[in-house]
Enzyme design. Sequence first.
Site, PDB file in Angstrom:
ATOM      1  N   LYS A   1       0.752  -1.235   0.094  1.00 25.61           N
ATOM      2  CA  LYS A   1       0.011  -0.058  -0.102  1.00 25.61           C
ATOM      3  C   LYS A   1       0.860   1.211  -0.083  1.00 25.61           C
ATOM      4  CE  LYS A   1      -3.714  -2.399   2.128  1.00 25.61           C
ATOM      5  NZ  LYS A   1      -4.428  -3.051   3.263  1.00 25.61           N
TER       6      LYS A   1
ATOM      7  N   GLN B   1      -4.450  -1.665   9.625  1.00 22.15           N
ATOM      8  CA  GLN B   1      -4.269  -2.963   9.111  1.00 22.15           C
ATOM      9  C   GLN B   1      -4.887  -4.005  10.037  1.00 22.15           C
ATOM     10  OE1 GLN B   1      -3.195  -3.697   5.638  1.00 22.15           O
ATOM     11  NE2 GLN B   1      -3.805  -5.909   6.152  1.00 22.15           N
TER      12      GLN B   1
ATOM     13  N   ASP C   1     -10.919   2.772   4.145  1.00 21.52           N
ATOM     14  CA  ASP C   1     -11.031   1.322   3.874  1.00 21.52           C
ATOM     15  C   ASP C   1     -12.543   1.036   3.862  1.00 21.52           C
ATOM     16  OD1 ASP C   1      -9.240  -0.754   3.624  1.00 21.52           O
ATOM     17  OD2 ASP C   1      -8.647  -0.735   5.717  1.00 21.52           O
TER      18      ASP C   1
END
Length: 290
Positions: A52, A96, A119
Amino acid sequence: MILLDGKKTSNDIKDEITIKVAELKKQGKKTPHLAAIIVGANGASITYVNAKVKACEKVGFDSSLIQLPEDVSEAELLAKIDELNNDDNIDGFIVQLPLPKHIDEHKVTLAVSPAKDVDGFHPENLGRMVLDLPCFLPATPYGIVQLLDRYDIETSGKDCVVIGRSHIVGSPMSILMARNNKVGNCTVTLTHSRTKNLTEYTKKADIIIVALGKAEFLTADMVKEGVVVVDVGITRVKDDSKKSGFRLLGDVKFDEVAPKCSYITPVPGGVGPMTIASLMMNTLQAIDMK
Ligand code: NAP
């Protein structure tokens, strides 16, 4: 059979974003900034986060990687999230997953400001998705929608079976495929571990989205000719012939299923890169929504 090439498509999207970022910079506007928090040293999570960060660099975003130790307290993590929520320099951030067991994932999801939740996991964004309002779509389902869209796959009126009902993949995916949209308008069946006679559903499906996390679960006898198969699964299996010591398997027994498909995603190189591209798209959108 046509391969749904997530690597190429995600590179196309990143090229488009690169141009937009250059335009923003030329206009003297702020460079989009994505931050990622990672807790502990889970090998797969580190690989995903690094990918990412690398993608951010590629498109010209600023990026910050915040690494916290495995034993960080929940309160400390929530304080860091609060700091990022209030940092005007950060446009979007992710935490994460998975998190260590002593940290409540729901609390963390709720702590992220919906305006920076690139997200797309916060209930406000999920609710807005259901209502067809502007929002950050969850990154993996958004990536799959993009892939189907860019390959012009007809979804309207089709029977779609989603395998797996997680909050981050299966459930939102089922909602997106049923929405009144170019990619959507399917009749969706959402299946899970309690579904009886799964094959009865998959055999009739025009589109199957497989997200259960069991390597090579979907086999040729479970699908009909001409089906579109999207494989979300990623399982690491030991492989001494690889430098890394492992290889990645999807949830689909690719070699036997692919010949029956009209379209199929590979693993790796399918949904994974699209998830990262979606994160970049959401971060750019965060700037627009400000
Ligand atoms: P998850 O939270 O573990 O959920 C798995 C789902 O599969 C559950 O709903 C479970 O049902 C269902 N399931 C389990 N066994 C089943 C069976 N035999 N038949 C039908 N359904 C079954 O998984 P996830 O987070 O959605 O992830 C799924 C996979 O996708 C994993 O391999 C993960 O690594 C991968 N993934 C990839 C990406 C990417 O970018 N490519 C992103 C996210 C996840 P119950 O609800 O009844 O337990």
